[in-house]
Design an enzyme around this catalytic site. Structure first.
Site, PDB file in Angstrom:
ATOM      1  N   SER A 751       0.846  -1.192   0.000  1.00 37.25           N
ATOM      2  CA  SER A 751       0.000   0.000   0.000  1.00 37.25           C
ATOM      3  C   SER A 751       0.889   1.251   0.000  1.00 37.25           C
ATOM      4  CB  SER A 751      -0.955  -0.029   1.192  1.00 37.25           C
ATOM      5  OG  SER A 751      -1.954   0.947   1.061  1.00 37.25           O
ATOM      6  N   ASP A 828      -9.023  -4.109  -6.548  1.00 37.10           N
ATOM      7  CA  ASP A 828      -8.662  -3.227  -5.436  1.00 37.10           C
ATOM      8  C   ASP A 828      -9.500  -1.954  -5.522  1.00 37.10           C
ATOM      9  OD1 ASP A 828      -7.411  -1.597  -3.544  1.00 37.10           O
ATOM     10  OD2 ASP A 828      -5.426  -2.443  -3.958  1.00 37.10           O
ATOM     11  N   HIS A 861      -7.809  -4.838  -1.863  1.00 37.32           N
ATOM     12  CA  HIS A 861      -6.538  -4.311  -1.359  1.00 37.32           C
ATOM     13  C   HIS A 861      -5.816  -5.287  -0.428  1.00 37.32           C
ATOM     14  CE1 HIS A 861      -3.719  -1.079  -0.919  1.00 37.32           C
ATOM     15  NE2 HIS A 861      -3.884  -0.993   0.383  1.00 37.32           N
TER      16      HIS A 861
END
Length: 912
Positions: A751, A828, A861
């Site tokens: 991330s 995502d 994600h």
């Protein structure tokens, strides 16, 4: 999976390219438990591995070790040499010349060291922890064990609940044995006293109930304040990170029977429901409209009617759920039950982003004939940086009058420039509202009077002018009612403020007073404070980053700022968390590290009753530590550009100062975040150090939390610049250490950490870091959501140069690295795959090919869909082992040697 025993546990993982040239393949890796813990942004926290003597978090691979007794020679073993036969005389000449160069270089380096300038950085070791004392004879941790819960501390989920008559110290327990009730309320003190007259209140005897022949199995429960009815959620389905839908029911405690929340629409899915403080009604949102169900009637009252695809009532849209409230509710009852405050969110102008699903069909709809081969597309209203934001305003519902109204506030932000970040009910119809401008650097605190339907701004803070920083959205403001008998003449509230460059606690009274009483000060910073308030004794309890930023301790202070007292033992370097009973007479104290975690319920120091009960000791982990070999952890600081930055170094068991170890840097690095924590945590980084035999270093660089706002705010408008410099300078420090192989240094993150990994290797250009791994990375901040991005970068329209600098775009520099890896989930909804795809396009356009990529179909994600989570870490480990064993160096000069030519000639029937 059988555990490994014996052998020198400080050995590195053997090169998979030796003895057969077998490439390390993910497909034959580990056998993961299906119960792998879930990973989201919460996962990122877990991946970030707190800091303590525990170990692995992610990958476990391979059974073969090798001793790394010297630097790895790319000319040895199976590496491809240049053509030609060796000539002894020439070899001697070459070796002699190389020896001369080495001696000259060493001499020059020594002179430069004595008389030249030095890097403006230094290290200081503060703590060294090693909770595993088995030496080289212990069992090695495996990647399977990291994810199957083997090393996860048991954690009891205890919820405090206020008593219907003001009782303190009541616990809500769910899942107890059938004989004692499935859901019950128990007095914490009386449960240790068999003679006590306070018996548990059983709310639900069984773990299910029937309604008109339908079996209802609760997934979540909320007792009414009077403990006579339980609001029950069943058939829960996830929406986004924090939101969900399901069927809601009302369960009567006395009769042990249930009924639908809305009898006329029992099968329709509800997004949110919450109790009135009077226990006589439930407000809920369905299809983005709000309704009220009074227990005195089966009828449901419509509060709003025009909610729909673009208009939300009482629940947040995607960006407010993700970036502001970190939850699924924007509905707030007044304490007297007379009014309900809620947000109205208008997404009409927000652009859509399509999320495609190629394998699954999350909406549950069966495609029409002929449509089975097309992916399902879910369109999300997602405001990217610079795009139109949702328009959010505060509405009120008068329960008695059945009326919705709003209140204008003079001097407030314009609709398009307003973020509402907190709503807190006070007394006598007053509401405290905290809001910021779009870029989150100006704060307004307003007080609204719903009786007179007026409002005014009582505090304005220009954070950008103060220190160049921003306002982090939080929901921890605590209302303090007036109590003349205890010296509080007026209402007030406790808030976190900036004081002398750090986050501190302050008390504002009266409620419209813009000047506070500062309750805390000094080197340490408060954390999501306050944690508890004792109104009777005039005390505030809060968590603070202790003497060192990687610690957490509990303190109390009086409302007037006097008598600051620790609740936990601050002479020990520890990490605590806590939750307080409604009256703050008791605390559920959770010790998270560095030793084996435990949980206790204690009476607070001001309580006249002394109480302590151990809830969990995790003896199974203590026993496991006596059998396994884990890494040692060194907590220290490095000074870079005048900033003292926390560092955690994980060293392999049986660490040998005379050896040369590869180093993996692991980071998250987002603004205000913290990865170097003194917690017990066996994570992927532990696995890398304790099993693979590599050193793992984590640096909380500039921009991260709890090292002062000067270090935090310097990054604003230029994400990645200072943070990557800190990682590069730290890597140079480690590269110069005698036990580090400077040719084998890598970095990885997920991330924001993925963005940081790419930005670091881009800025370094292969000079220090040779490898990098980025999972679900942001590659251009124009592609990320507006509320988060503009808080730290301003808008792209205002700061185009900053966005250009922050984007991962220097492909020439990336080409100078040996190799890097990018992984991303195609579904995502947070960091869109657009980031990785456009980044790869830049690489293609500029003929850069020293990278690998892996996409995970239908994964969000956290990357979990269809075994993806296992594959992420298997691939990560395989790739890392191959990198540190020189696999990618072979692509630099792939000239076949004579043995390869001879084999080829034999195959075609020729002779050489």
């Amino acid at each position: 999976m059988a555990a490994e025993k014996g052998g020198s546990s400080d050995e590195e993982r053997k090169p998979l390219t030796r003895g057969g040239m077998e490439y390390r393949d993910s497909s034959n890796s580990l056998h993961y438990s299906s119960s792998a813990a879930s990973l989201s942004l919460a996962v990122i926290d877990r991946i970030n591995g707190s800091t303590h003597d525990t170990g692995p978090d992610e990958i476990g691979r391979g059974d073969r070790d090798y001793s790394d007794d010297g630097e790895y020679d790319i000319e040895e073993a199976d590496y491809i040499p240049s053509g030609g036969k060796p000539v002894q005389k020439k070899v001697k000449i070459v070796l002699g010349f190389l020896l001369f160069l080495c001696l000259s270089g060493w001499s020059l380096a020594f002179v430069l060291f004595l008389f030249g300038g030095h890097e403006s950085s230094k290290t200081s070791i503060v703590y060294e922890d090693n909770i595993s004392d088995t030496g080289s004879q212990g069992i090695k941790i495996t990647l399977d064990e990291v994810f199957d819960g083997t090393w996860s501390p048991n954690s009891r989920d205890i919820s405090w609940i206020p008593g219907p008559n003001g009782e303190d110290g009541l616990l809500l327990e769910k899942g107890a044995s059938i004989s004692n009730g499935y859901l019950r309320v128990e007095d914490i003190v009386s449960r240790k006293d068999p003679k006590s007259s306070k018996k548990p209140i059983v709310l639900m005897q069984k773990a299910y109930f029937n309604v008109s022949g339908e079996a209802v199995f609760p997934s979540r429960v909320w007792p009414s304040p009077d403990l006579k009815t339980v609001l029950v959620l069943s058939n829960e389905e996830k929406n986004w990170r924090h939101s969900f839908t399901g069927k809601y029911w009302l369960f009567d405690v006395e009769s042990q029977t249930g009924q639908p929340l809305d009898p006329a629409a029992k099968d329709q899915r509800v997004q949110l429901a919450s109790w009135s403080p009077r226990s006589d009604a439930v407000v809920f949102t369905r299809d983005n409209n709000m309704f009220l169900r009074k227990l005195s009637s089966n009828e449901v009252i419509k509060i709003t009617t025009n909610g729909g695809v673009n208009l939300f009532y009482g629940v947040p849209d995607w960006v407010y759920e993700e970036e502001v409230f970190s939850g699924n509710s924007v509905t707030w009852w007044a304490d007297d039950g007379e009014y309900i405050a809620f947000l109205r969110t208008n997404e009409s102008s927000v652009p859509e982003y399509p999320v495609q699903y190629f394998v699954s069909r999350p909406n549950g709809e069966i495609p029409k004939p002929g449509g089975e081969s097309y992916p399902e597309t879910r369109k999300i209203k997602y405001p990217k940086a610079g795009a139109p934001n949702p328009i959010v305003d505060l509405q009120f519902f008068d329960v008695g009058k059945d009326e919705v109204f709003s209140v204008d506030i003079k001097g407030d932000f314009a609709d398009s420039n307003r973020l509402i970040i907190e709503v807190v009910w006070a007394s006598n119809g007053k509401v405290i509202v905290r809001s910021t401008n779009r870029e989150s650097d100006v704060l307004h605190v307003a007080v609204i009077d719903v009786f007179s339907r007026t409002g005014k701004i009582v505090r304005k803070e220009d954070i950008n002018a103060l220190d160049g920083g921003w306002v982090e959205p939080s929901q921890t403001t605590r209302f303090i009612p007036a109590d003349p008998d205890n010296g509080r003449l007026n209402d007030g509230y406790i808030d976190t403020v900036i004081y002398e460059g750090r986050d501190q606690l302050a008390y504002y009274t009266p409620i419209d007073n813009p000047k506070p009483i500062v309750l805390t000060n000094g080197h340490s910073e408060v954390v999501q404070a306050p944690s508890g308030v004792d109104l009777k004794r005039g005390l505030v309890y809060f968590v603070v980053a202790g003497n060192e930023p990687w610690e957490r301790h509990i303190y109390s202070v009086n409302f007037d700022g006097t008598s600051l007292q620790p609740v936990t033992n601050v002479s020990e370097s520890s990490y605590y968390d806590v939750s307080f009973s409604n009256g703050a007479g008791y605390a559920f104290l959770k010790y998270a590290g560095p030793q084996v975690p435990w949980q206790k319920v204690i009476s607070t120091p001001a309580n006249e009753v002394t109480f302590e009960e151990t809830i969990e000791e995790n003896n199974h982990l203590s026993e496991r530590l006596r059998q396994y070999t884990l890494e040692s952890k060194i907590y220290q600081y490095i000074d870079i550009d005048g900033f003292s930055l926390p560092v955690l170094e994980r060293r392999p068991p049986n660490f040998n100062q005379t050896k040369k170890y590869p180093v993996l840097f692991y980071l998250y690095g987002g603004p205000g975040s913290q990865t170097v924590k003194k917690k017990f945590n066996v994570d992927f980084q532990s696995y890398v150090a304790a099993n693979l035999g590599y050193i793992v270093v984590t640096v909380d660089g500039r921009g991260t939390g709890f090292i002062g706002r000067k270090a935090r705010c310097i990054i604003r408008g230029n994400l990645g610049h200072f943070e990557s410099r800190d990682q590069i300078q730290a890597a140079k420090i480690w590269a110069a250490k005698p036990y580090v192989d400077e040719s084998r240094i890598s970095i990885w993150g997920w991330s924001y950490g993925g963005f940081m990994a790419l930005k670091t290797i881009e800025q370094d250009g292969g000079r220090t870091f040779k490898y990098g791994i980025a999972v679900a990375p942001v590659t251009d901040w124009r592609y990320y959501d507006s509320i988060y991005t503009e808080r730290y970068m301003h808008t792209p329209q205002r700061n185009p140069g900053g966005y250009d600098n922050a984007a991962i775009s220097n492909t020439t520099a990336l080409a100078n690295n040996i190799r890097f890896l990018v992984m991303h989930g195609t579904a995502d909804d947070n960091v869109h795959i657009q980031n990785s795809l456009t980044f790869i396009d830049k690489l293609d356009v500029n003929n850069v090919h020293n990278y690998d990529v892996h996409f995970f179909p239908d994964s969000d994600h956290s990357i979990y869909f269809h075994n993806a989570h296992k594959i992420v870490y298997s691939r990560l480990a395989d790739w890392l082992v191959n990198a540190f064993n020189g696999e990618w160096l072979k692509t630099y000069d792939p000239t076949p040697n004579d043995s390869i030519l001879r084999r080829a000639a034999t195959w075609v029937g020729m002779s050489i």
